[in-house]
Design a protein around this motif. Structure first.
Motif, short mmCIF file in Angstrom:
data_model
loop_
_atom_site.label_atom_id
_atom_site.label_comp_id
_atom_site.label_asym_id
_atom_site.label_seq_id
_atom_site.Cartn_x
_atom_site.Cartn_y
_atom_site.Cartn_z
N LEU A 176 0.68 -0.97 -0.07
CA LEU A 176 0.02 -0.01 0.14
C LEU A 176 0.80 1.32 0.01
O LEU A 176 0.59 2.26 -0.83
CB LEU A 176 -0.95 -0.11 1.30
CG LEU A 176 -2.05 -0.95 1.32
CD1 LEU A 176 -2.86 -1.12 2.56
CD2 LEU A 176 -3.12 -0.79 0.07
N LEU A 177 2.07 1.20 0.79
CA LEU A 177 2.60 2.66 1.06
C LEU A 177 3.41 2.74 -0.29
O LEU A 177 3.99 3.88 -0.71
CB LEU A 177 3.71 2.27 2.23
CG LEU A 177 3.22 2.34 3.52
CD1 LEU A 177 4.14 1.98 4.65
CD2 LEU A 177 2.41 3.87 3.79
N LYS A 178 3.88 1.56 -1.02
CA LYS A 178 4.80 1.96 -2.11
C LYS A 178 4.13 2.22 -3.41
O LYS A 178 4.41 3.00 -4.00
CB LYS A 178 5.45 0.40 -2.56
CG LYS A 178 6.69 0.15 -1.46
CD LYS A 178 7.64 -1.02 -1.87
CE LYS A 178 8.68 -1.26 -0.83
NZ LYS A 178 9.31 -2.58 -1.13
N ILE A 179 2.77 1.63 -3.42
CA ILE A 179 1.78 2.17 -4.56
C ILE A 179 1.46 3.89 -4.39
O ILE A 179 1.52 4.42 -5.37
CB ILE A 179 0.64 1.53 -4.47
CG1 ILE A 179 0.72 0.06 -4.86
CG2 ILE A 179 -0.61 1.98 -5.51
CD1 ILE A 179 -0.49 -0.89 -4.63
N ILE A 180 1.31 4.08 -3.10
CA ILE A 180 1.21 5.47 -2.78
C ILE A 180 1.93 6.37 -3.13
O ILE A 180 2.21 7.48 -3.84
CB ILE A 180 0.66 5.75 -1.23
CG1 ILE A 180 -0.70 5.14 -0.88
CG2 ILE A 180 0.62 7.29 -1.08
CD1 ILE A 180 -0.88 5.12 0.47
#
Length: 320
Positions: A176-180
């Motif tokens: 989730l954090l890397k996609i953001i």
């Protein structure tokens, strides 16, 4: 006096919305879904690969299973199992709680349920579920495809290199954090439009299931059906909903996967037309054999477990 009555009705509805009964339904539904998907997970893996991978050689479920095992080993069939179970348990908890909560709040103890009421409440519950849990399913799709040997070189070449092609994720939160960071927070809701439209899938499923359940309870004059009957009714309901909505599920999987940048810029209708133009009409139903096997068996087992767990807990508590 009328105002006081209205206030009492609203208060009673809110109490029904936050009731112990709804919590039991939610926990039972989540538990049933986790057990069922764990049993039939390899079929879900095959379905995702066939929907996303334009150049996979396998033409049917059995061939796809053998191909994945040959290329990646038996563990390839269980890639992303934990993210799927995590997302599914959250998703079904929200869905079952919302559906039963709305039903309790609006109908109370009155027996006014009908196919149209079931369809409407199930659709609203599906939309609530989609808006809350779509980021989990986006991460789930990425994790499930991570490490998979996809035959998509030509497709990516046409659309340009994928920003996510070399990205490695260690878990749901990391994903989730890397996609953001790399693609923007809006990417977490990739495929939301088809997902909202796909809320018609569980809506149709619940409408058919509840209608059949009411019919056979009345036919046999029993308060509860057998486990086999719940299994069959769940299978029939899911078959109907899956066949009707499958093309939208294909578009949803492709948008969540994030491999084709060109498709993410198109509208839902444009995506459907683009897929037909580039891959043929059959692409809209690619992987449906695996999907029907997986989703019908999973839904049937899930409804059986859900009904039995809920009935058992209510029996222990002396409730209907």
């Amino acid at each position: 006096m009328a105002t006081a009555v209205d206030v009492d009705k609203v208060g009673g509805g809110l109490m029904n919305l936050f009731s112990y009964s709804n919590l039991v339904h939610a926990v039972s539904g989540a538990s049933g879904s986790v057990i069922a998907i764990s049993v039939f997970y390899p079929l879900d893996t095959v379905r995702t690969r066939l929907q996303v991978d334009d150049h996979r050689r396998a033409k049917n479920t059995y061939e796809a299973l053998k191909e994945i095992i040959r290329e990646e080993g038996l563990q390839g069939l269980y890639l992303g199992w934990f993210p799927v179970v995590s997302a599914l348990s959250c998703s079904n908890f929200i869905y079952f709680y919302t559906y039963n909560g709305l039903k309790s709040a609006l109908l109370g103890g009155r027996s006014k349920a009908s196919p149209l009421v079931d369809l409407s409440l199930a659709f609203v519950s599906g939309v609530v579920n989609v808006l809350i849990t779509t980021p989990l399913w986006v991460a789930n799709t990425r994790l499930k495809l991570q490490g998979a040997k996809l035959h998509t070189a030509h497709y990516n070449k046409r659309d340009g290199p994928s920003k996510d092609s070399d990205q490695k994720y260690t878990g749901i939160l990391d994903c989730l954090l890397k996609i953001i960071n790399r693609e923007g927070i809006q990417k977490l809701w990739g495929g939301t439009v088809p997902s909202i439209l796909l809320a018609t899938n569980p809506a149709i499923q619940f409408m058919v299931y509840e209608a059949l359940k009411r019919y056979f309870r009345g036919l046999f004059h029993v308060p509860e059906l057998s486990g086999l009957m719940y299994f069959i009714l769940g299978a029939v309901a899911k078959t109907v909903s899956t066949v009707i909505t499958y093309p939208l599920q294909v578009i949803q999987s492709r948008l969540r996967a994030g491999y084709a940048k060109h498709e993410s810029s198109l509208t839902l209708v444009e995506n459907l037309l683009h897929l037909i133009k580039t891959r043929g009409f059959g692409a809209l139903y690619k992987g449906m054999e695996a999907k029907l096997l997986q989703t019908v068996l999973t839904a049937a087992l899930m409804f059986l477990i859900y009904e039995k767990i809920a009935a058992f807990i209510f029996h222990l508590m002396g409730l209907k």
